[in-house]
Design a protein around this motif. Structure first.
Motif: not given
Length: 297
Positions: A126, A131-132, A135-136, A263-264, A272-274, A279, A293
């Protein structure tokens, strides 16, 4: 085939070297070019400049030169072992932004990064660079945890029957067409923990679970047909209960060396986004994990 090139983001650690090795194996199988990128953080460079500002030597340039030399050695070894077509990119800036920007510039079909081993859940995953970036990024991201000895042999695909599920299967067919494929779906009733409190009896509970199981079986059958999967070479599993637990158990039971998933999350599983399921599996699984995705239209 929708992967035209690969990008391996490397911090020059041993784990990121494993990721570059895996990326080279995949690039050779697909006969596509591989780019390896290393980002020198502006923050780290500025800290170094401040600490050494009274010294005349250009430590900043020496650091950049050494990083480029390490990149070139890494690439030379991969070319010698695999014959891969490799390009190098030494960047300076914010690490996540530079990786995402270069992936966009290349229109990379797959991004490959090193990941921490299983069990490093909160402290190591995390907020991590991996992870960052995840997310993007809208691109598939392969998190590599081990040094690759061979191509992927057994692949587990947890599915939720969304468009991501079919895309996940397509990715396996592209990067590991010879692997044994196992599809898994875990189902749960809405508000399952409160149903008995609401007056749902055991018989009705069992009937509802049977209906969910049958619906999942039919949707699994349609997915296999749509993906044109060999039914004699593909295994399918339907489970009732926590998807994270079932995925991790099946990964160990079947000795899978890759998990491929969306991804989601869906509905209440999204965090969050994931997705929270994604995760937790990415953080805890013992094997490599590929996160996909839905591709843009």
């Amino acid at each position: 085939m929708f992967i035209h090139n690969l990008l391996a983001a490397s911090d020059l650690s041993s784990l990121s070297r494993h990721a570059a090795e895996r990326a080279a194996l995949i690039a050779c199988r697909l006969d596509v070019p591989l780019s390896i990128q290393h980002v020198v953080s502006h923050g780290a460079l500025e800290s170094l400049r401040h600490l050494l500002e009274r010294h005349p030597e250009d430590y900043r340039q020496r650091l950049l030169d050494e990083a480029r030399e390490e990149l070139e050695k890494l690439a030379a070894g991969l070319v010698a072992r695999h014959g891969a077509k490799i390009g190098l990119q030494l960047s300076q800036g914010q690490v996540v932004d530079e990786i995402a920007g270069y992936a966009d510039a290349l229109d990379a079909g797959l991004l490959v990064m090193g990941a921490h081993g299983e069990g490093q859940l909160s402290e190591r995953f995390y907020g991590s660079t991996l992870e960052r970036v995840l997310r993007g990024a809208s691109r598939p991201l392969l998190a590599v945890k081990h040094a690759p000895a061979v191509e992927y042999r057994r692949v587990l695909v947890p599915i939720d029957f969304s468009d991501r599920s079919l895309h996940a299967v397509r990715m396996v067919q592209a990067i590991a067409p010879q692997a044994q494929l196992s599809l898994l779906h875990a189902y749960q009733l809405p508000f399952e923990g409160k149903l008995f409190q609401l007056g749902v009896g055991e018989a009705m509970h069992a009937e509802m679970l049977d209906a969910l199981h049958e619906e999942a079986r039919q949707r699994m059958d349609r997915l296999m047909s749509e993906a044109d999967l060999d039914r004699t070479a593909t295994s399918c599993s339907l489970f009732h209960g926590d998807p994270v637990r079932h995925v991790l158990e099946q990964q160990q039971t079947q000795d899978c060396d890759l998990i491929v998933m969306g991804k989601r999350g869906v509905g209440r599983l999204e965090s969050w986004l994931v997705g929270s399921v994604t995760r937790h599996i990415l953080a805890q699984a013992a094997c490599d994990t590929l996160i996909v995705d839905v591709p843009p239209a």
